[in-house]
Design a protein around this motif. Structure first.
Motif, PDB file in Angstrom:
ATOM      1  N   ILE A 257      23.086  16.233  -8.986  1.00 31.42           N
ATOM      2  CA  ILE A 257      22.158  15.455  -9.809  1.00 31.42           C
ATOM      3  C   ILE A 257      21.448  16.362 -10.805  1.00 31.42           C
ATOM      4  N   VAL A 258      20.978  17.516 -10.347  1.00 24.81           N
ATOM      5  CA  VAL A 258      20.249  18.444 -11.215  1.00 24.81           C
ATOM      6  C   VAL A 258      21.148  18.963 -12.331  1.00 24.81           C
ATOM      7  N   ASN A 259      22.395  19.254 -12.017  1.00 26.08           N
ATOM      8  CA  ASN A 259      23.312  19.762 -13.031  1.00 26.08           C
ATOM      9  C   ASN A 259      23.712  18.704 -14.052  1.00 26.08           C
ATOM     10  N   LEU A 260      23.590  17.441 -13.703  1.00 26.66           N
ATOM     11  CA  LEU A 260      23.908  16.372 -14.653  1.00 26.66           C
ATOM     12  C   LEU A 260      22.787  16.137 -15.666  1.00 26.66           C
ATOM     13  N   THR A 261      21.592  16.550 -15.358  1.00 26.42           N
ATOM     14  CA  THR A 261      20.481  16.359 -16.296  1.00 26.42           C
ATOM     15  C   THR A 261      20.540  17.432 -17.376  1.00 26.42           C
ATOM     16  N   PRO A 262      20.087  17.099 -18.597  1.00 30.50           N
ATOM     17  CA  PRO A 262      20.217  18.052 -19.710  1.00 30.50           C
ATOM     18  C   PRO A 262      19.161  19.161 -19.730  1.00 30.50           C
ATOM     19  N   THR A 263      18.084  19.045 -18.985  1.00 31.70           N
ATOM     20  CA  THR A 263      17.032  20.061 -19.046  1.00 31.70           C
ATOM     21  C   THR A 263      17.339  21.216 -18.106  1.00 31.70           C
ATOM     22  N   THR A 264      16.749  22.372 -18.404  1.00 28.58           N
ATOM     23  CA  THR A 264      16.940  23.541 -17.543  1.00 28.58           C
ATOM     24  C   THR A 264      15.767  23.742 -16.591  1.00 28.58           C
ATOM     25  N   LYS A 265      14.668  23.060 -16.834  1.00 28.06           N
ATOM     26  CA  LYS A 265      13.494  23.208 -15.977  1.00 28.06           C
ATOM     27  C   LYS A 265      13.807  22.779 -14.538  1.00 28.06           C
ATOM     28  N   ASP A 266      14.486  21.650 -14.389  1.00 31.14           N
ATOM     29  CA  ASP A 266      14.822  21.198 -13.032  1.00 31.14           C
ATOM     30  C   ASP A 266      15.843  22.123 -12.368  1.00 31.14           C
ATOM     31  N   ASN A 267      16.700  22.774 -13.155  1.00 31.97           N
ATOM     32  CA  ASN A 267      17.627  23.760 -12.585  1.00 31.97           C
ATOM     33  C   ASN A 267      16.871  24.937 -11.994  1.00 31.97           C
ATOM     34  N   GLN A 268      15.814  25.386 -12.659  1.00 34.33           N
ATOM     35  CA  GLN A 268      15.007  26.491 -12.150  1.00 34.33           C
ATOM     36  C   GLN A 268      14.283  26.089 -10.870  1.00 34.33           C
ATOM     37  N   ILE A 269      13.723  24.899 -10.857  1.00 36.47           N
ATOM     38  CA  ILE A 269      13.010  24.415  -9.664  1.00 36.47           C
ATOM     39  C   ILE A 269      13.987  24.298  -8.488  1.00 36.47           C
ATOM     40  N   PHE A 270      15.185  23.756  -8.745  1.00 32.47           N
ATOM     41  CA  PHE A 270      16.178  23.649  -7.680  1.00 32.47           C
ATOM     42  C   PHE A 270      16.603  25.029  -7.192  1.00 32.47           C
ATOM     43  N   GLY A 271      16.689  25.989  -8.097  1.00 33.41           N
ATOM     44  CA  GLY A 271      17.051  27.350  -7.706  1.00 33.41           C
ATOM     45  C   GLY A 271      16.058  27.941  -6.721  1.00 33.41           C
ATOM     46  N   TYR A 272      14.763  27.748  -7.002  1.00 36.78           N
ATOM     47  CA  TYR A 272      13.731  28.231  -6.077  1.00 36.78           C
ATOM     48  C   TYR A 272      13.822  27.513  -4.733  1.00 36.78           C
ATOM     49  N   LEU A 273      14.008  26.212  -4.780  1.00 37.94           N
ATOM     50  CA  LEU A 273      14.115  25.420  -3.553  1.00 37.94           C
ATOM     51  C   LEU A 273      15.345  25.832  -2.750  1.00 37.94           C
ATOM     52  N   ASP A 274      16.449  26.087  -3.430  1.00 39.22           N
ATOM     53  CA  ASP A 274      17.687  26.497  -2.769  1.00 39.22           C
ATOM     54  C   ASP A 274      17.521  27.840  -2.056  1.00 39.22           C
ATOM     55  N   VAL A 275      16.880  28.787  -2.714  1.00 39.53           N
ATOM     56  CA  VAL A 275      16.653  30.104  -2.095  1.00 39.53           C
ATOM     57  C   VAL A 275      15.748  29.972  -0.873  1.00 39.53           C
ATOM     58  N   LEU A 276      14.702  29.167  -0.984  1.00 38.87           N
ATOM     59  CA  LEU A 276      13.770  28.971   0.124  1.00 38.87           C
ATOM     60  C   LEU A 276      14.469  28.349   1.331  1.00 38.87           C
ATOM     61  N   ILE A 277      15.208  27.293   1.110  1.00 34.63           N
ATOM     62  CA  ILE A 277      15.866  26.606   2.222  1.00 34.63           C
ATOM     63  C   ILE A 277      16.978  27.469   2.818  1.00 34.63           C
ATOM     64  N   THR A 278      17.693  28.207   1.987  1.00 32.10           N
ATOM     65  CA  THR A 278      18.719  29.118   2.502  1.00 32.10           C
ATOM     66  C   THR A 278      18.097  30.176   3.398  1.00 32.10           C
ATOM     67  N   ALA A 279      16.954  30.730   2.975  1.00 27.49           N
ATOM     68  CA  ALA A 279      16.278  31.741   3.794  1.00 27.49           C
ATOM     69  C   ALA A 279      15.846  31.154   5.136  1.00 27.49           C
ATOM     70  N   ILE A 280      15.323  29.940   5.125  1.00 27.84           N
ATOM     71  CA  ILE A 280      14.863  29.304   6.367  1.00 27.84           C
ATOM     72  C   ILE A 280      16.038  29.054   7.309  1.00 27.84           C
ATOM     73  N   THR A 281      17.139  28.518   6.777  1.00 27.96           N
ATOM     74  CA  THR A 281      18.279  28.212   7.652  1.00 27.96           C
ATOM     75  C   THR A 281      18.935  29.475   8.189  1.00 27.96           C
ATOM     76  N   VAL A 282      19.015  30.523   7.378  1.00 29.83           N
ATOM     77  CA  VAL A 282      19.602  31.779   7.855  1.00 29.83           C
ATOM     78  C   VAL A 282      18.734  32.385   8.946  1.00 29.83           C
TER      79      VAL A 282
END
Length: 72
Positions: free
Chosen positions: A22-47
């Motif tokens: 969904i984030v990659n389908l949107t034209p803005t880059t702001k949501d890509n940055q927010i998803f990037g932070y969220l992805d790193v956080l959740i990956t760290a928690i699950t690992v």
């Protein structure tokens, strides 16, 4: 409910994959940055959680072997 508790990491990865599409389908880059932070956080928690579970399962196995008189 038991299925969700036992498989929370796999379900979370599935939700993240869906959100990334969904984030990659949107034209803005702001949501890509927010998803990037969220992805790193959740990956760290699950690992960290997976490492913690692996550590305690190994410790439990070692204690079980000691109680049976088997020392490795």
């Amino acid at each position: 409910m038991e299925f969700i508790i036992e498989n929370w990491a796999a379900l979370l990865i599935g939700v993240l994959a869906f959100l990334k599409v969904i984030v990659n389908l949107t034209p803005t880059t702001k949501d890509n940055q927010i998803f990037g932070y969220l992805d790193v956080l959740i990956t760290a928690i699950t690992v960290l959680e997976c490492k913690r579970l692996k550590y305690y399962s190994q410790k439990k196995e070692l204690n079980k072997n000691i109680y049976h008189g088997i020392y490795y």
